[in-house]
Design a protein around this motif. Structure first.
Motif, mmCIF file in Angstrom:
data_model
loop_
_atom_site.group_PDB
_atom_site.id
_atom_site.type_symbol
_atom_site.label_atom_id
_atom_site.label_comp_id
_atom_site.label_asym_id
_atom_site.label_seq_id
_atom_site.Cartn_x
_atom_site.Cartn_y
_atom_site.Cartn_z
ATOM 1 N N LYS A 26 0.836 -1.203 0.000
ATOM 2 C CA LYS A 26 0.000 0.000 0.000
ATOM 3 C C LYS A 26 0.875 1.259 0.000
ATOM 4 O O LYS A 26 0.632 2.203 -0.750
ATOM 5 N N GLU A 27 1.905 1.245 0.837
ATOM 6 C CA GLU A 27 2.837 2.375 0.924
ATOM 7 C C GLU A 27 3.561 2.599 -0.405
ATOM 8 O O GLU A 27 3.694 3.726 -0.877
ATOM 9 N N GLY A 29 2.532 1.786 -3.341
ATOM 10 C CA GLY A 29 1.553 2.309 -4.295
ATOM 11 C C GLY A 29 1.391 3.810 -4.164
ATOM 12 O O GLY A 29 1.333 4.538 -5.158
ATOM 13 N N LYS A 30 1.348 4.281 -2.913
ATOM 14 C CA LYS A 30 1.253 5.733 -2.677
ATOM 15 C C LYS A 30 2.497 6.446 -3.192
ATOM 16 O O LYS A 30 2.408 7.474 -3.852
ATOM 17 N N LYS A 31 3.668 5.873 -2.883
ATOM 18 C CA LYS A 31 4.924 6.485 -3.330
ATOM 19 C C LYS A 31 5.016 6.523 -4.855
ATOM 20 O O LYS A 31 5.619 7.423 -5.424
ATOM 21 N N GLY A 33 2.540 6.967 -6.762
ATOM 22 C CA GLY A 33 1.506 7.862 -7.273
ATOM 23 C C GLY A 33 0.318 7.134 -7.885
ATOM 24 O O GLY A 33 -0.409 7.707 -8.687
ATOM 25 N N ILE A 34 0.112 5.898 -7.510
ATOM 26 C CA ILE A 34 -1.013 5.124 -8.041
ATOM 27 C C ILE A 34 -2.271 5.558 -7.313
ATOM 28 O O ILE A 34 -2.344 5.519 -6.087
ATOM 29 N N LYS A 35 -3.273 5.963 -8.088
ATOM 30 C CA LYS A 35 -4.529 6.433 -7.503
ATOM 31 C C LYS A 35 -5.693 5.680 -8.144
ATOM 32 O O LYS A 35 -5.582 5.177 -9.255
ATOM 33 N N ASN A 36 -6.788 5.640 -7.437
ATOM 34 C CA ASN A 36 -8.031 5.006 -7.906
ATOM 35 C C ASN A 36 -7.908 3.500 -8.114
ATOM 36 O O ASN A 36 -8.727 2.909 -8.799
ATOM 37 N N ARG A 38 -6.743 0.031 -5.695
ATOM 38 C CA ARG A 38 -6.246 -0.460 -4.405
ATOM 39 C C ARG A 38 -4.959 -1.232 -4.649
ATOM 40 O O ARG A 38 -4.920 -2.158 -5.454
ATOM 41 N N CYS A 39 -3.905 -0.846 -3.979
ATOM 42 C CA CYS A 39 -2.635 -1.563 -4.095
ATOM 43 C C CYS A 39 -2.570 -2.587 -2.967
ATOM 44 O O CYS A 39 -2.481 -2.210 -1.795
#
Length: 100
Positions: A26-27, A29-31, A33-36, A38-39
């Motif tokens: 999840k972290e 994915g945020k780093k 820049g993945i949006k919309n 769920r990682c």
């Protein structure tokens, strides 16, 4: 049949818990820049299954790869990609050759 079990370990050679793996994905994915989307490990599994189907794997092959004991569970994955399957069917349907 072989079953591959993968353990992720920390720098101190202790295994990561499922929650730690989920949190790290999840972290990352945020780093990234993945949006919309769920990682998660489950999203990776679905993406893998989708790419298998898009590359021509049939339901029986996918069942073996994913380790499902029943074809019913595999159908859940295949049904998620029904639009892509319909497009593939239209491309390879024998009906198309009847009208050439």
């Amino acid at each position: 049949m072989w079953i591959l079990i993968i353990y992720f370990i920390t720098r101190d050679d202790t295994p990561l818990s499922k929650k730690q793996v989920q949190d790290r994905i999840k972290e990352y994915g945020k780093k990234a820049g993945i949006k919309n989307v769920r990682c998660s490990p489950h999203t990776f599994r679905h993406t893998f299954a989708k790419l298998c189907v898009l590359n021509g794997a049939n339901a029986f092959q996918l069942q073996a790869i994913l380790g499902h004991t029943s074809l019913e569970m595999t159908k859940v994955y295949v049904n998620l990609f029904s639009n892509e399957i319909q497009q593939g069917h239209a491309k390879f349907s024998p009906i198309n050759s009847l009208f050439k």
